[in-house]
Design an enzyme around this catalytic site. Structure first.
Site, PDB file in Angstrom:
ATOM      1  N   HIS A  54       0.911  -1.326   0.025  1.00  0.00           N
ATOM      2  CA  HIS A  54      -0.127  -0.096   0.092  1.00  0.00           C
ATOM      3  C   HIS A  54       0.985   1.041   0.011  1.00  0.00           C
ATOM      4  CE1 HIS A  54       0.717  -0.552   4.340  1.00  0.00           C
ATOM      5  NE2 HIS A  54       0.419   0.508   4.428  1.00  0.00           N
ATOM      6  N   HIS A  56       1.352   3.856   2.340  1.00  0.00           N
ATOM      7  CA  HIS A  56       1.894   4.603   3.131  1.00  0.00           C
ATOM      8  C   HIS A  56       3.056   4.770   3.322  1.00  0.00           C
ATOM      9  CE1 HIS A  56      -2.078   3.915   5.912  1.00  0.00           C
ATOM     10  NE2 HIS A  56      -1.902   4.988   5.019  1.00  0.00           N
ATOM     11  N   ASP A  58       5.620   4.494   5.349  1.00  0.00           N
ATOM     12  CA  ASP A  58       6.625   3.548   5.920  1.00  0.00           C
ATOM     13  C   ASP A  58       6.704   2.357   5.256  1.00  0.00           C
ATOM     14  OD1 ASP A  58       3.963   3.448   6.842  1.00  0.00           O
ATOM     15  OD2 ASP A  58       4.520   1.929   8.168  1.00  0.00           O
ATOM     16  N   HIS A  59       6.183   2.150   3.831  1.00  0.00           N
ATOM     17  CA  HIS A  59       6.078   1.127   3.030  1.00  0.00           C
ATOM     18  C   HIS A  59       6.809   1.601   1.817  1.00  0.00           C
ATOM     19  CE1 HIS A  59       3.562  -1.400   5.806  1.00  0.00           C
ATOM     20  NE2 HIS A  59       3.292  -0.216   6.330  1.00  0.00           N
ATOM     21  N   HIS A 112      -7.273  -1.122   5.450  1.00  0.00           N
ATOM     22  CA  HIS A 112      -6.390  -0.304   6.003  1.00  0.00           C
ATOM     23  C   HIS A 112      -6.236   0.891   4.981  1.00  0.00           C
ATOM     24  CE1 HIS A 112      -2.739   0.903   7.973  1.00  0.00           C
ATOM     25  NE2 HIS A 112      -1.773   0.988   6.962  1.00  0.00           N
ATOM     26  N   ASP A 131       0.128  -4.129   6.064  1.00  0.00           N
ATOM     27  CA  ASP A 131      -0.671  -3.708   7.371  1.00  0.00           C
ATOM     28  C   ASP A 131      -2.069  -4.017   7.588  1.00  0.00           C
ATOM     29  OD1 ASP A 131       1.664  -2.460   7.954  1.00  0.00           O
ATOM     30  OD2 ASP A 131       0.860  -0.192   7.647  1.00  0.00           O
ATOM     31  N   HIS A 169       4.838  -5.059  10.416  1.00  0.00           N
ATOM     32  CA  HIS A 169       5.414  -4.302  11.903  1.00  0.00           C
ATOM     33  C   HIS A 169       5.464  -5.244  12.723  1.00  0.00           C
ATOM     34  CE1 HIS A 169       4.658   0.043  10.473  1.00  0.00           C
ATOM     35  NE2 HIS A 169       3.768  -0.628   9.804  1.00  0.00           N
TER      36      HIS A 169
HETATM   37 FE    FE Z   1       2.714   0.684   7.897  1.00  0.00          FE
HETATM   38 ZN    ZN Z   2       0.356   1.420   6.696  1.00  0.00          ZN
END
Ligand code: FE
Ligand code: ZN
Length: 249
Positions: A54, A56, A58-59, A112, A131, A169
């Site tokens: 996805h 985001h 942090d990805h 998400h 996530d 995570h």
């Molecule tokens: Fe994440």
């Molecule tokens: Zn995420």
């Protein structure tokens, strides 16, 4: 094919899938580029693809720098997601393609985010799930509805129980007390809490998760269990899932 687990940012995991014969690699959700470049360099690997679950940060945070270093690499993501930097390939449910000579199939698992996908390697029994599911919990519902998240988790719950889940995570230890609260009579959660604590005390990742263990101890995957549902005075299925979401605040 070999999997390398890299720790990144605060509690993210980046996965590198390695074709040891051809010396090529594919990366899943590179939150940052530096640890990926270091790992590739150390093993003399060239990057052929980036698989994003996805959009985001942090990805996908490492996408552009990795592409600068490996300009022929292709960026994969969901067709409904958008906002993935430099995305080349737009994937839908059941799309299949080859990664390091293994077959990968896409599961469309919104909730998400609206276009969140998972990468499923049926033969290997591996799921890269971003996530959507974590140890003992599920992802926050940012763009989708609880009903969509329910369908997505149901899709995961129906995979073979010995599936390894590579989530993005390290949340397992943090969410075990919450799982124990949501499923008060489940002794398997207490056993797992103990095991997870021991792993984390030595800095050992709790990934990959084992689907069977999530079915036993993750309240967000236990909606079809009649005993679990009875704690919520609900019917197994969506009814139970919505009550768990509500109880978790
Ligand atoms: Fe994440
Ligand atoms: Zn995420």
């Amino acid at each position: 094919m070999e999997i390398l687990t890299l720790e990144a940012l605060r509690d993210n995991y980046i996965y590198i899938l390695i074709d040891t014969f051809h010396k090529t690699a594919v990366v899943v959700d590179p939150s940052e580029s530096a640890p990926v470049l270091e790992a590739l360099h150390k093993r003399n690997l060239s990057l052929t693809a980036i698989l994003n679950t996805h959009h985001h940060h942090d990805h996908v945070g490492g996408n552009n720098i990795l592409l600068e270093m490996f300009p022929s690499a292709k960026v994969f993501g969901g067709k409904n997601e958008g906002r993935i930097p430099s995305q080349h390939v737009f994937l839908a449910e059941n799309d299949c393609f080859t990664v390091c000579e293994s077959q990968c199939r896409i599961l469309d698992i919104p909730g998400h985010t609206r276009g969140h996908i998972a990468y499923y390697f049926e033969k290997e029994g591996w799921l890269f799930s971003g996530d959507t599911i974590f140890g003992g919990t599920c992802g926050a519902i940012f763009e989708g509805t609880p009903e969509q998240m329910f369908e997505s988790l149901k899709k995961i719950a129906q995979l073979p129980p010995n599936t390894s889940i590579w989530c993005s995570h390290e949340y397992t230890e943090m969410f075990m007390p919450e799982a124990a609260k949501l499923d008060a009579h489940n002794s398997k959660i207490l056993e797992r809490t103990h095991r997870v604590k021991q792993l984390r005390n030595t800095g050992t990742p709790t990934v990959p998760l084992l689907l069977q263990e999530e079915l036993d101890t993750n309240p967000f995957l236990r909606f079809s269990n009649p005993e679990f549902a009875s704690q919520y005075n609900s019917n197994p299925g969506l009814d139970t899932f919505l009550k768990v979401i509500q109880a978790s605040g």
